[in-house]
Design a protein around this motif. Structure first.
Motif, PDB file in Angstrom:
ATOM      1  N   GLN A   1      -0.070  17.117 -14.502  1.00 19.96           N
ATOM      2  CA  GLN A   1       1.423  17.302 -14.473  1.00 19.96           C
ATOM      3  C   GLN A   1       2.112  15.953 -13.782  1.00 19.96           C
ATOM      4  OE1 GLN A   1       1.839  20.525 -11.328  1.00 19.96           O
ATOM      5  NE2 GLN A   1       2.277  21.992 -12.918  1.00 19.96           N
ATOM      6  N   LEU A   2       3.224  16.002 -14.446  1.00 16.84           N
ATOM      7  CA  LEU A   2       4.173  14.987 -14.021  1.00 16.84           C
ATOM      8  C   LEU A   2       4.722  15.451 -12.537  1.00 16.84           C
ATOM      9  CD1 LEU A   2       5.840  12.447 -14.533  1.00 16.84           C
ATOM     10  CD2 LEU A   2       7.668  13.897 -15.543  1.00 16.84           C
ATOM     11  N   ILE A   3       4.340  14.571 -11.615  1.00 16.49           N
ATOM     12  CA  ILE A   3       4.747  14.888 -10.146  1.00 16.49           C
ATOM     13  C   ILE A   3       5.983  13.735  -9.784  1.00 16.49           C
ATOM     14  CG2 ILE A   3       3.840  14.859  -7.862  1.00 16.49           C
ATOM     15  CD1 ILE A   3       2.796  17.130  -9.454  1.00 16.49           C
ATOM     16  N   ALA A   4       7.016  14.233  -9.287  1.00 17.31           N
ATOM     17  CA  ALA A   4       7.942  13.440  -8.478  1.00 17.31           C
ATOM     18  C   ALA A   4       7.700  12.947  -7.290  1.00 17.31           C
ATOM     19  CB  ALA A   4       9.395  14.255  -8.980  1.00 17.31           C
ATOM     20  N   GLY A   5       7.124  13.822  -6.549  1.00 20.20           N
ATOM     21  CA  GLY A   5       7.092  13.543  -5.059  1.00 20.20           C
ATOM     22  C   GLY A   5       6.137  14.241  -4.224  1.00 20.20           C
TER      23      GLY A   5
ATOM     24  N   GLU B   1       0.773  23.023   9.433  1.00 22.67           N
ATOM     25  CA  GLU B   1       0.382  21.799   8.365  1.00 22.67           C
ATOM     26  C   GLU B   1       0.435  22.296   7.200  1.00 22.67           C
ATOM     27  OE1 GLU B   1      -4.556  21.934   8.175  1.00 22.67           O
ATOM     28  OE2 GLU B   1      -3.753  21.445  10.190  1.00 22.67           O
ATOM     29  N   TYR B   2       1.001  21.582   6.336  1.00 22.70           N
ATOM     30  CA  TYR B   2       1.233  21.605   4.936  1.00 22.70           C
ATOM     31  C   TYR B   2       1.151  20.432   4.021  1.00 22.70           C
ATOM     32  CZ  TYR B   2       6.151  20.515   5.824  1.00 22.70           C
ATOM     33  OH  TYR B   2       7.153  19.952   5.726  1.00 22.70           O
ATOM     34  N   GLY B   3       0.827  20.606   2.725  1.00 22.76           N
ATOM     35  CA  GLY B   3       0.738  19.665   1.707  1.00 22.76           C
ATOM     36  C   GLY B   3       1.381  19.992   0.497  1.00 22.76           C
ATOM     37  N   GLN B   4       2.447  19.238  -0.193  1.00 27.96           N
ATOM     38  CA  GLN B   4       3.009  20.022  -1.283  1.00 27.96           C
ATOM     39  C   GLN B   4       3.268  18.686  -2.201  1.00 27.96           C
ATOM     40  OE1 GLN B   4       6.631  21.252   0.078  1.00 27.96           O
ATOM     41  NE2 GLN B   4       5.921  23.406   0.329  1.00 27.96           N
ATOM     42  N   LEU B   5       3.111  19.044  -3.593  1.00 31.25           N
ATOM     43  CA  LEU B   5       3.374  17.953  -4.651  1.00 31.25           C
ATOM     44  C   LEU B   5       4.590  18.607  -5.553  1.00 31.25           C
ATOM     45  CD1 LEU B   5      -0.201  17.266  -6.113  1.00 31.25           C
ATOM     46  CD2 LEU B   5       1.070  15.953  -4.525  1.00 31.25           C
ATOM     47  N   HIS B   6       5.636  17.909  -5.554  1.00 35.06           N
ATOM     48  CA  HIS B   6       6.632  18.344  -6.260  1.00 35.06           C
ATOM     49  C   HIS B   6       6.799  17.680  -7.825  1.00 35.06           C
ATOM     50  CE1 HIS B   6       8.669  20.045  -2.587  1.00 35.06           C
ATOM     51  NE2 HIS B   6       8.004  19.366  -2.065  1.00 35.06           N
ATOM     52  N   HIS B   7       6.611  18.741  -8.742  1.00 40.59           N
ATOM     53  CA  HIS B   7       6.705  18.525 -10.083  1.00 40.59           C
ATOM     54  C   HIS B   7       7.976  18.791 -10.409  1.00 40.59           C
ATOM     55  CE1 HIS B   7       6.657  23.154 -10.850  1.00 40.59           C
ATOM     56  NE2 HIS B   7       5.996  23.056  -9.898  1.00 40.59           N
TER      57      HIS B   7
ATOM     58  N   ALA C   1       4.230  10.054 -11.275  1.00 37.09           N
ATOM     59  CA  ALA C   1       3.349   9.880 -12.000  1.00 37.09           C
ATOM     60  C   ALA C   1       2.872  11.057 -12.724  1.00 37.09           C
ATOM     61  CB  ALA C   1       2.045   9.277 -11.230  1.00 37.09           C
ATOM     62  N   PHE C   2       1.877  10.911 -13.652  1.00 36.18           N
ATOM     63  CA  PHE C   2       1.300  11.988 -14.446  1.00 36.18           C
ATOM     64  C   PHE C   2      -0.069  12.049 -13.559  1.00 36.18           C
ATOM     65  CE2 PHE C   2       4.058  11.087 -17.907  1.00 36.18           C
ATOM     66  CZ  PHE C   2       4.350  12.396 -18.258  1.00 36.18           C
ATOM     67  N   LEU C   3      -0.394  13.158 -12.904  1.00 35.33           N
ATOM     68  CA  LEU C   3      -1.537  13.261 -11.990  1.00 35.33           C
ATOM     69  C   LEU C   3      -2.549  14.589 -12.679  1.00 35.33           C
ATOM     70  CD1 LEU C   3       0.084  13.341  -8.438  1.00 35.33           C
ATOM     71  CD2 LEU C   3      -0.850  11.397  -9.777  1.00 35.33           C
ATOM     72  N   GLU C   4      -3.718  14.119 -12.605  1.00 40.28           N
ATOM     73  CA  GLU C   4      -4.869  15.032 -12.883  1.00 40.28           C
ATOM     74  C   GLU C   4      -5.099  15.792 -11.680  1.00 40.28           C
ATOM     75  OE1 GLU C   4      -8.370  15.195 -15.766  1.00 40.28           O
ATOM     76  OE2 GLU C   4      -9.197  14.555 -13.836  1.00 40.28           O
ATOM     77  N   LEU C   5      -4.750  17.136 -11.649  1.00 37.22           N
ATOM     78  CA  LEU C   5      -4.768  17.946 -10.171  1.00 37.22           C
ATOM     79  C   LEU C   5      -6.049  18.947 -10.462  1.00 37.22           C
ATOM     80  CD1 LEU C   5      -1.078  18.947 -10.068  1.00 37.22           C
ATOM     81  CD2 LEU C   5      -2.077  16.721  -8.985  1.00 37.22           C
ATOM     82  N   GLU C   6      -6.911  18.737  -9.403  1.00 39.84           N
ATOM     83  CA  GLU C   6      -8.237  19.361  -9.372  1.00 39.84           C
ATOM     84  C   GLU C   6      -7.766  20.896  -8.565  1.00 39.84           C
ATOM     85  OE1 GLU C   6     -12.793  19.883  -8.078  1.00 39.84           O
ATOM     86  OE2 GLU C   6     -11.858  17.671  -8.091  1.00 39.84           O
TER      87      GLU C   6
ATOM     88  N   VAL D   1      -4.894   9.729 -10.379  1.00 40.20           N
ATOM     89  CA  VAL D   1      -3.583   9.255 -11.232  1.00 40.20           C
ATOM     90  C   VAL D   1      -3.615   9.171 -12.637  1.00 40.20           C
ATOM     91  CG1 VAL D   1      -1.952   7.539 -11.193  1.00 40.20           C
ATOM     92  CG2 VAL D   1      -2.582   8.360  -8.946  1.00 40.20           C
ATOM     93  N   LYS D   2      -3.471   9.778 -13.531  1.00 34.98           N
ATOM     94  CA  LYS D   2      -3.453   9.265 -14.867  1.00 34.98           C
ATOM     95  C   LYS D   2      -2.664   8.171 -15.552  1.00 34.98           C
ATOM     96  CE  LYS D   2      -6.524  11.449 -16.605  1.00 34.98           C
ATOM     97  NZ  LYS D   2      -7.973  10.891 -16.503  1.00 34.98           N
ATOM     98  N   GLN D   3      -1.353   8.238 -15.126  1.00 30.25           N
ATOM     99  CA  GLN D   3      -0.287   7.175 -15.683  1.00 30.25           C
ATOM    100  C   GLN D   3       0.917   7.184 -14.593  1.00 30.25           C
ATOM    101  OE1 GLN D   3      -0.516   4.574 -18.152  1.00 30.25           O
ATOM    102  NE2 GLN D   3       1.319   4.261 -17.019  1.00 30.25           N
ATOM    103  N   SER D   4       1.078   6.021 -13.809  1.00 26.92           N
ATOM    104  CA  SER D   4       2.392   6.076 -12.909  1.00 26.92           C
ATOM    105  C   SER D   4       3.383   5.472 -13.902  1.00 26.92           C
ATOM    106  CB  SER D   4       2.138   5.264 -11.825  1.00 26.92           C
ATOM    107  OG  SER D   4       1.852   3.742 -12.294  1.00 26.92           O
ATOM    108  N   ILE D   5       4.586   5.941 -13.714  1.00 26.43           N
ATOM    109  CA  ILE D   5       5.951   5.505 -14.003  1.00 26.43           C
ATOM    110  C   ILE D   5       6.677   4.591 -13.313  1.00 26.43           C
ATOM    111  CG2 ILE D   5       7.922   6.513 -15.139  1.00 26.43           C
ATOM    112  CD1 ILE D   5       6.624   9.187 -15.474  1.00 26.43           C
ATOM    113  N   PRO D   6       6.782   3.226 -13.792  1.00 24.57           N
ATOM    114  CA  PRO D   6       7.427   2.313 -13.115  1.00 24.57           C
ATOM    115  C   PRO D   6       9.010   2.897 -12.932  1.00 24.57           C
ATOM    116  CG  PRO D   6       6.596   1.497 -15.062  1.00 24.57           C
ATOM    117  CD  PRO D   6       6.537   2.923 -15.300  1.00 24.57           C
TER     118      PRO D   6
END
Length: 139
Positions: free
Chosen positions: A5-9, A25-31, A80-85, A103-108
């Motif tokens: 997925q493309l993750i923004a934050g 406690e929590y953790g989130q990836l924002h696509h 970045a495009f991240l591979e998420l397990e 991390v598959k590919q970060s976006i500058p």
């Protein structure tokens, strides 16, 4: 299961509520999700581009992560495009949580980084064929 997925934050937090004193406690990836275009008898909206899921959006939700994300969140080169397990949550087996990230590919995001990336592309190459190093972050 793994997904890309493309993750923004990313955000992760652990602490105690000021008001109730309860621990959290929590953790989130924002696509990214597309802005909504709509039309009905009362009006219409035309949109272009992407945003992260908004509160109350039942269709799109941030990806939940384990607390291992707390240390990792500020180190991820996002967007970045991240591979998420993904694996079932220990609290609710009907929900998936992210337990590993590559991390598959970060976006500058800085001009100098874009410039450096495009200067490495020969005139015969297309932008989609740019090769950069993949960085791997294991949780």
């Amino acid at each position: 299961m793994k997904v890309i997925q493309l993750i923004a934050g990313a955000v992760a937090a652990k602490g105690k509520s000021k008001g109730s004193g309860r621990e959290y406690e929590y953790g989130q990836l924002h696509h990214l999700v597309p802005f909504m275009t709509w039309e009905n008898e009362n009006g219409r909206a035309v949109a272009s581009g992407f945003c992260t899921p908004q509160k109350g959006d039942t269709k799109h939700q941030p990806v939940e992560c384990t607390m291992d994300m707390l240390a990792l969140a500020e180190k991820l080169p996002l967007p970045a495009f991240l591979e998420l397990e993904m694996a079932p949550s220990e609290d609710d087996f009907t929900k998936l949580v992210c337990i590993g990230i590559t991390v598959k590919q970060s976006i500058p995001v800085k001009y100098q980084d874009f410039q450096a990336m495009f200067n490495t592309v020969s005139k015969s190459d297309s932008v989609s064929s740019v090769k950069t190093d993949s960085r791997s972050v294991q949780v």
